[in-house]
Design a protein around this motif. Structure first.
Motif, PDB file in Angstrom:
ATOM      1  N   TYR A   3       0.753  -1.108  -0.114  1.00  0.00           N
ATOM      2  CA  TYR A   3      -0.031  -0.062   0.066  1.00  0.00           C
ATOM      3  C   TYR A   3       1.028   1.322  -0.038  1.00  0.00           C
ATOM      4  O   TYR A   3       1.858   1.242   0.582  1.00  0.00           O
ATOM      5  CB  TYR A   3      -0.748  -0.137   1.153  1.00  0.00           C
ATOM      6  CG  TYR A   3      -1.866  -1.154   1.369  1.00  0.00           C
ATOM      7  CD1 TYR A   3      -2.961  -1.346   0.768  1.00  0.00           C
ATOM      8  CD2 TYR A   3      -1.129  -2.259   1.856  1.00  0.00           C
ATOM      9  CE1 TYR A   3      -3.675  -2.792   1.042  1.00  0.00           C
ATOM     10  CE2 TYR A   3      -1.713  -3.576   2.183  1.00  0.00           C
ATOM     11  CZ  TYR A   3      -3.116  -3.538   1.602  1.00  0.00           C
ATOM     12  OH  TYR A   3      -3.635  -4.838   1.957  1.00  0.00           O
ATOM     13  N   ALA A   4       0.392   2.295  -0.916  1.00  0.00           N
ATOM     14  CA  ALA A   4       1.387   3.404  -0.761  1.00  0.00           C
ATOM     15  C   ALA A   4       0.747   4.747   0.004  1.00  0.00           C
ATOM     16  O   ALA A   4      -0.201   4.772   0.086  1.00  0.00           O
ATOM     17  CB  ALA A   4       1.480   3.883  -2.441  1.00  0.00           C
ATOM     18  N   GLU A   5       1.753   5.554   0.386  1.00  0.00           N
ATOM     19  CA  GLU A   5       1.516   6.683   1.164  1.00  0.00           C
ATOM     20  C   GLU A   5       0.998   7.848   0.261  1.00  0.00           C
ATOM     21  O   GLU A   5       1.817   8.376  -0.410  1.00  0.00           O
ATOM     22  CB  GLU A   5       2.457   6.900   2.039  1.00  0.00           C
ATOM     23  CG  GLU A   5       2.498   8.265   3.003  1.00  0.00           C
ATOM     24  CD  GLU A   5       3.610   8.646   3.693  1.00  0.00           C
ATOM     25  OE1 GLU A   5       3.562   9.909   4.289  1.00  0.00           O
ATOM     26  OE2 GLU A   5       4.649   8.176   3.718  1.00  0.00           O
ATOM     27  N   GLY A  19       4.563   0.499  -0.030  1.00  0.00           N
ATOM     28  CA  GLY A  19       4.978   0.366  -1.298  1.00  0.00           C
ATOM     29  C   GLY A  19       4.808   2.049  -2.133  1.00  0.00           C
ATOM     30  O   GLY A  19       4.243   2.191  -2.893  1.00  0.00           O
ATOM     31  N   GLY A  20       5.260   3.138  -1.244  1.00  0.00           N
ATOM     32  CA  GLY A  20       6.028   2.816  -0.016  1.00  0.00           C
ATOM     33  C   GLY A  20       5.547   4.084   1.070  1.00  0.00           C
ATOM     34  O   GLY A  20       4.491   4.856   0.679  1.00  0.00           O
ATOM     35  N   ILE A  21       6.400   3.872   2.220  1.00  0.00           N
ATOM     36  CA  ILE A  21       6.432   4.874   2.986  1.00  0.00           C
ATOM     37  C   ILE A  21       7.278   6.171   2.491  1.00  0.00           C
ATOM     38  O   ILE A  21       8.566   5.751   2.264  1.00  0.00           O
ATOM     39  CB  ILE A  21       6.878   4.410   4.394  1.00  0.00           C
ATOM     40  CG1 ILE A  21       5.876   3.621   5.297  1.00  0.00           C
ATOM     41  CG2 ILE A  21       7.246   5.710   5.330  1.00  0.00           C
ATOM     42  CD1 ILE A  21       4.572   4.262   5.660  1.00  0.00           C
ATOM     43  N   SER A  62      -4.983   5.505   1.392  1.00  0.00           N
ATOM     44  CA  SER A  62      -3.906   4.688   1.981  1.00  0.00           C
ATOM     45  C   SER A  62      -2.867   5.521   2.626  1.00  0.00           C
ATOM     46  O   SER A  62      -1.758   5.565   2.932  1.00  0.00           O
ATOM     47  CB  SER A  62      -3.103   3.713   1.234  1.00  0.00           C
ATOM     48  OG  SER A  62      -2.624   4.363  -0.179  1.00  0.00           O
ATOM     49  N   SER A  63      -3.431   6.894   3.089  1.00  0.00           N
ATOM     50  CA  SER A  63      -2.347   7.840   3.774  1.00  0.00           C
ATOM     51  C   SER A  63      -1.931   7.426   4.919  1.00  0.00           C
ATOM     52  O   SER A  63      -0.853   7.688   5.378  1.00  0.00           O
ATOM     53  CB  SER A  63      -3.284   9.311   4.084  1.00  0.00           C
ATOM     54  OG  SER A  63      -4.359   8.882   4.687  1.00  0.00           O
ATOM     55  N   ALA A  64      -2.808   6.785   5.715  1.00  0.00           N
ATOM     56  CA  ALA A  64      -2.229   6.298   7.108  1.00  0.00           C
ATOM     57  C   ALA A  64      -1.713   4.794   6.884  1.00  0.00           C
ATOM     58  O   ALA A  64      -2.252   3.974   7.377  1.00  0.00           O
ATOM     59  CB  ALA A  64      -3.121   6.145   8.198  1.00  0.00           C
ATOM     60  N   THR A  65      -0.560   4.651   6.132  1.00  0.00           N
ATOM     61  CA  THR A  65      -0.341   3.466   5.603  1.00  0.00           C
ATOM     62  C   THR A  65      -0.130   2.472   6.707  1.00  0.00           C
ATOM     63  O   THR A  65      -0.478   1.163   6.227  1.00  0.00           O
ATOM     64  CB  THR A  65       1.117   3.449   4.705  1.00  0.00           C
ATOM     65  OG1 THR A  65       0.804   4.603   4.008  1.00  0.00           O
ATOM     66  CG2 THR A  65       1.164   2.428   3.729  1.00  0.00           C
ATOM     67  N   SER A  66       0.706   2.520   7.588  1.00  0.00           N
ATOM     68  CA  SER A  66       0.991   1.529   8.462  1.00  0.00           C
ATOM     69  C   SER A  66      -0.388   1.113   9.104  1.00  0.00           C
ATOM     70  O   SER A  66      -0.501  -0.094   9.570  1.00  0.00           O
ATOM     71  CB  SER A  66       1.911   1.983   9.830  1.00  0.00           C
ATOM     72  OG  SER A  66       1.547   3.107  10.394  1.00  0.00           O
ATOM     73  N   VAL A  67      -1.434   2.079   9.576  1.00  0.00           N
ATOM     74  CA  VAL A  67      -2.780   1.482  10.067  1.00  0.00           C
ATOM     75  C   VAL A  67      -3.378   0.761   9.344  1.00  0.00           C
ATOM     76  O   VAL A  67      -3.813  -0.524   9.653  1.00  0.00           O
ATOM     77  CB  VAL A  67      -3.530   2.652  10.449  1.00  0.00           C
ATOM     78  CG1 VAL A  67      -4.745   2.338  11.182  1.00  0.00           C
ATOM     79  CG2 VAL A  67      -2.662   3.723  11.515  1.00  0.00           C
ATOM     80  N   LEU A  68      -3.491   0.880   7.676  1.00  0.00           N
ATOM     81  CA  LEU A  68      -4.187   0.098   7.016  1.00  0.00           C
ATOM     82  C   LEU A  68      -3.568  -1.175   6.664  1.00  0.00           C
ATOM     83  O   LEU A  68      -4.029  -2.323   6.789  1.00  0.00           O
ATOM     84  CB  LEU A  68      -4.084   0.669   5.554  1.00  0.00           C
ATOM     85  CG  LEU A  68      -4.790   0.088   4.643  1.00  0.00           C
ATOM     86  CD1 LEU A  68      -6.300  -0.407   4.739  1.00  0.00           C
ATOM     87  CD2 LEU A  68      -4.758   0.627   3.197  1.00  0.00           C
ATOM     88  N   ILE A  69      -2.222  -1.461   6.820  1.00  0.00           N
ATOM     89  CA  ILE A  69      -1.508  -2.688   6.757  1.00  0.00           C
ATOM     90  C   ILE A  69      -1.960  -3.375   8.072  1.00  0.00           C
ATOM     91  O   ILE A  69      -2.144  -4.760   7.936  1.00  0.00           O
ATOM     92  CB  ILE A  69       0.007  -2.418   6.851  1.00  0.00           C
ATOM     93  CG1 ILE A  69       0.505  -1.749   5.435  1.00  0.00           C
ATOM     94  CG2 ILE A  69       0.750  -3.647   7.192  1.00  0.00           C
ATOM     95  CD1 ILE A  69       2.007  -1.347   5.461  1.00  0.00           C
ATOM     96  N   GLY A  70      -1.943  -2.810   9.137  1.00  0.00           N
ATOM     97  CA  GLY A  70      -2.148  -3.595  10.355  1.00  0.00           C
ATOM     98  C   GLY A  70      -3.701  -4.080  10.291  1.00  0.00           C
ATOM     99  O   GLY A  70      -4.065  -5.326  10.791  1.00  0.00           O
TER     100      GLY A  70
END
Length: 336
Positions: free
Chosen positions: A43-45, A76-78, A54-62
Motif C-alpha cells: 500500500y502506498a502513502e 509501497g511505500g512509506i 492509504s494515507s495512514a499506511t501502517s494503520v491500513l497494513i495492520g
C-alpha cells in the motif's frame, strides 16, 4: 509465470464509495489474494487525494494483516522524508511483532503530495536530501545496532523488518545498490528509466546482511477480463479516470471531455504513464507479462489495477492468478 507475482493495492475510493468501502475492499482483495497465491500486497502513502485511502499506511497494513493469515503485507511505500525514522521503526516494529514474518517496509523519498500539502504536514522541503542517511538510521533502529546513541526503537529493535528502496529514477537504483537492498521500480506509472535503472542497480550492487544478490521488483498495470473487448473497455475507463484525477483539480470530466484531453498534448503524459500495461484475456496478459519480466530484468512483478468496478477489479486479479497457476505452485512449494 517464471517469477512471483504481487499486488499494489491503491486503496482506491470508487465513485459512490466511502473510505470504509475502500478499506473493506482492500481486506476482501487480500483474503482472495492469499488463497490465490500472490506473494505480497503493498500500500502506498499518498496525501490530499480524495480517491486514495492509504494515507495512514501502517494503520491500513495492520488492519489487513489482522484479517489475513499468511500473505506478506507492506508499504509501497512509506515516504520517509515525511516522518522521523524512529517513528516508522516503532510503527513497523509493532506490525512485525504482531504479524511476524509478514511485514515489508518499502521506502521512497517523494512527498506523496503537493507543495501545499507538504506545508500542512510540516515537512521540511530539504528533507529528501537526507534520505540515504535516514534509511540507514531507520535500518539501525530495526536491527541490533542503533545509529543514534542512547535511542532504541521499542517496538522495532531487533525485528529486522526487511527494507526495500522504491524509485522511478537512477537515484533509487544507486542507493539500493550501495546499501545492498532490494529495488522496486515504479514502472507502472513512471516507465521511462526502467531499463537503465535496473542495469545500474545490478551492476553496482553490494551484498549486505539483508541481501546477498540483487533483487528487482518491477511495477506493471494489469487489466485481465474474460473477453478482449471488456478488457479494452475497462482500460479506456481507467485512462479517463486518470484524466480527472490528474487534470481535473477536483472536477470529474465527462467521457467526451476526457477523450479530448487524452488526444491533446496534456494527455500524452497520462498515456505515457500507462506504457507498461497488460490488457486483454488471461492468455494475452500472461504473454505480455512473460515478455515484460525479460524486458525489465525483474525477479518479481508487482501488479496494479486502476479498474473502478469492484467486481471487475477482483476478477482481473483472479484471472491472472489462474493463468499463472499461483495457487498450485505455492501449495507445492514451487517458485511462482
Amino acid at each position: 509465470m517464471s517469477v512471483p507475482l504481487s499486488i499494489l493495492d491503491l486503496a482506491h475510493i470508487g465513485e459512490g464509495e466511502s473510505v470504509k468501502d475502500s478499506f473493506d475492499a482492500s481486506v476482501e482483495l487480500a483474503k482472495h489474494a492469499e488463497s490465490w497465491g500472490y506473494e505480497r500486497i503493498w500500500y502506498a502513502e499518498h496525501h490530499n487525494m480524495r480517491t486514495i485511502a492509504s494515507s495512514a499506511t501502517s494503520v491500513l497494513i495492520g488492519h489487513v494483516a489482522a484479517n489475513t493469515s499468511t500473505i506478506r503485507l507492506g508499504s509501497g511505500g512509506i515516504m520517509l522524508p515525511n516522518h522521523a525514522p524512529l517513528t516508522i521503526a516503532e510503527q513497523f516494529g509493532t506490525l512485525a511483532t504482531l504479524h511476524p514474518g509478514r511485514i515489508d517496509l518499502g521506502l521512497g523519498r517523494a512527498p506523496g503530495s503537493d507543495q501545499q500539502t507538504m506545508r500542512a504536514m510540516r515537512r521540511d522541503p530539504s528533507s529528501a536530501d537526507r534520505f540515504p542517511q535516514e534509511v540507514q538510521e531507520l535500518q539501525g533502529f530495526l536491527s541490533h545496532e542503533s545509529r543514534v546513541p542512547g535511542v532504541i526503537a521499542t517496538p522495532g529493535f531487533g525485528t529486522d523488518v526487511p527494507l526495500y528502496i522504491l524509485g522511478s529514477s537512477l537515484f533509487g537504483a544507486q542507493l539500493a545498490a550501495a546499501l545492498g537492498l532490494p529495488f522496486a521500480f515504479a514502472s507502472h506509472f513512471s516507465p521511462d528509466a526502467l531499463e537503465q535503472a535496473v542495469a545500474i542497480y545490478r551492476r553496482d550492487f553490494r551484498p549486505s546482511a539483508q541481501l546477498e544478490t540483487p533483487y528487482v521488483i518491477a511495477g506493471v498495470n494489469v487489466i485481465a477480463s474474460d473477453t478482449e473487448a471488456d478488457a479494452q473497455r475497462q482500460f479506456l475507463a481507467t485512462k479517463r479516470s486518470r484524466v480527472s484525477l490528474l487534470l481535473g483539480r477536483g472536477r470529474t470530466f465527462t467521457d467526451e471531455e476526457a477523450d479530448m484531453l487524452l488526444d491533446a498534448p496534456q494527455g500524452q503524459h497520462i498515456l505515457q504513464m500507462t506504457k507498461y500495461t497488460a490488457v486483454g484475456t488471461p492468455s494475452t496478459v500472461k504473454d505480455y507479462l512473460d515478455k515484460f519480466v525479460v524486458h525489465a530484468d525483474a525477479d518479481e512483478l508487482i501488479v496494479a489495477s486502476g479498474v473502478g468496478d469492484r467486481k471487475s477489479w477482483l476478477r482481473s486479479y483472479e484471472l491472472l492468478a489462474e493463468v499463472s497457476e499461483l495457487s498450485r505452485r505455492k501449495a507445492a512449494g514451487v517458485p511462482a
